[in-house]
Write an enzyme that holds these catalytic residues in place. Structure first.
Site, short mmCIF file in Angstrom:
data_model
loop_
_atom_site.label_atom_id
_atom_site.label_comp_id
_atom_site.label_asym_id
_atom_site.label_seq_id
_atom_site.Cartn_x
_atom_site.Cartn_y
_atom_site.Cartn_z
N ASP A 17 13.53 -12.79 4.04
CA ASP A 17 13.54 -14.25 4.07
C ASP A 17 12.50 -14.82 5.02
OD1 ASP A 17 15.70 -13.65 2.51
OD2 ASP A 17 17.10 -14.99 3.52
N ARG A 98 24.77 -17.04 18.20
CA ARG A 98 23.94 -18.15 17.77
C ARG A 98 23.56 -19.14 18.87
NH1 ARG A 98 22.64 -14.57 14.56
NH2 ARG A 98 23.25 -14.71 12.36
N ASP A 127 25.73 -20.45 9.48
CA ASP A 127 24.70 -20.40 10.52
C ASP A 127 23.80 -21.63 10.53
OD1 ASP A 127 25.43 -18.12 11.82
OD2 ASP A 127 24.11 -16.80 10.70
N SER A 179 23.65 -7.05 2.91
CA SER A 179 23.08 -7.95 3.91
C SER A 179 23.80 -7.68 5.22
CB SER A 179 23.25 -9.41 3.50
OG SER A 179 22.85 -10.28 4.53
#
Length: 410
Positions: A17, A98, A127, A179
């Site tokens: 990505d 995060r 996210d 993933s």
């Protein structure tokens, strides 16, 4: 694009990505792209050659920031004191990382004079909310670009074709099954057979833990020592937070401890399935609960449980940079002040069990709990306590009897 951007700092992982996002930003925003890589303990394999990869993708520079110590000391250990666990199962491995990643990204943006931030989060996940809520709290003046909400590409083949057209190297392939997201605290796995909740995870899913059936036939005992709710020693040896977590991940993972297969409620409204491995987290959570049971009084322990549920929701929803987080952590820190002592845990076939506990602040007293004669508790006093404790029930019953008697006379 509608807004002019001169320089953007992209949260870069080196995966498919973000490798595609670098050239896409340059083409669509005609801007300089600075890659930012957060080292939160995902491992040397993921970080190896990442700077060269970012440059090859078109980034003007790449900033790798070591956040492991900050992650452990400022996020993981404080959160442990709250007892946070999402939906009764999840130790928040992804959500915990995060806030510090977002904060470091903003720091890099200010350092290089950027006017925008970019991330590779999809429009379906949690996210995007976590990152952008942090950006709003820390740098509201910076524009946020989320390519997955703008571009027309929708699949791995689309991204691979995009990179191939531009001769940008990428190690990803169409046949990738899972993933994964890893950091110091955990590794998560999604995709593949996990997309059908009727499928049992294969052993390919798990990377940090052995199958409990294949774990050693003999249990292993660990003595964990705490000061004010923070781990200080393992088996008598001092450990800093990062080293302690890595050590416990290795030991507990070898015993199959820390596996979770969960269908959870995402913040954006849909359900998702993920398999999480958090070996150190499971050990530390069990030890903290054991210590709390020895030290905290009933009402404080009940409040800590409520606090943990509320803090888990706050973390999952990306509200770290809020006044409420500060208030809740202050409460958890205060509650944890007497949580000093030693806990022995047994690791065996995927399970962690507390077998011994002691604390100088223990509220357990054999003098009070014994069935033998003692000088501190007169059992006759219990009669008055029970009568007052059940007074409301007694009054309600007397009223009901009076009503029934009155009805009988009519």
């Amino acid at each position: 694009m509608s807004k002019s951007i001169n320089k953007v700092v992209l949260a870069y992982s080196g995966g498919l990505d973000t490798s595609a996002i670098v050239p896409w930003l340059k083409e669509n925003y005609d801007c300089d792209v600075v890659a930012f890589v957060a080292d939160v303990g995902q491992g040397d394999e993921e970080l190896e050659g990442i700077e060269a990869k970012a440059i090859a993708s078109g980034a003007s520079s790449c900033h790798i920031v070591d956040l492991k110590e900050k992650f452990a000391r400022e996020v993981i250990y404080p959160t442990l004191k709250t007892g946070a666990i999402y939906e009764g199962q999840y130790l928040l491995g992804t959500a915990l990382a995060r806030p510090i990643i977002a904060q470091a990204q903003v720091d890099v943006a200010r350092k290089v004079g950027a006017d925008a931030l970019a991330h590779g989060c999809t429009g379906k996940g949690n996210d995007q909310v976590r990152f952008e809520s942090a950006f709003a709290a820390l740098a509201p003046e910076l524009t946020v670009i989320a390519p997955w909400r703008e571009w027309t590409m929708r699949s791995r083949p689309d991204l691979l074709a995009y990179l191939a057209e531009r001769n940008i190297p990428c190690s990803a392939s169409v046949t990738k099954i899972y993933s994964r997201d890893a950091n110091l605290w955990h590794i998560s796995t999604e995709g593949g057979e996990l997309e059908d909740p009727w499928n049992e995870p294969t052993e390919q899913v798990w990377t940090w833990t052995v199958a409990p059936e294949q774990a050693p036939d003999q249990p292993q005992y660990l003595q964990l020592s705490f000061q004010q709710g923070e781990l200080t020693h393992i088996d008598g040896q001092a450990y800093a937070p990062v080293e302690a977590i890595l050590h416990l991940n290795q030991i507990a993972g070898a015993h199959g401890v820390g596996r979770l297969d969960m269908v959870e409620n995402r913040l954006v409204g849909m359900k998702s399935r993920g398999c999480y491995e958090t070996p150190a987290g499971e050990v530390l959570r069990a030890a903290m609960l054991g210590l709390e049971s020895l030290v905290l009084d009933r009402t404080t322990q009940d409040y800590r449980i409520r606090l943990g549920n509320e803090f888990a929701q706050l973390m999952y929803d990306g509200r770290w940079f809020t006044p409420l987080k500060d208030v809740m952590l202050a409460a958890a820190t205060k509650i944890a002040e007497p949580l000093s002592g030693d806990i022995v845990v047994k690791l065996y076939k995927g399970q962690v069990t507390v077998t011994q506990k002691r604390s100088p602040n223990s509220l357990y007293s054999n003098a009070f709990a014994t069935f033998d004669e003692d000088e501190v508790y007169n059992q006759k006093h219990a009669e008055g306590f029970i009568r007052l404790y059940s007074l409301a029930s007694r009054i309600r019953a007397l009223h009901q009897q009076a009503d029934d008697d009155g009805a009988g006379k009519e």
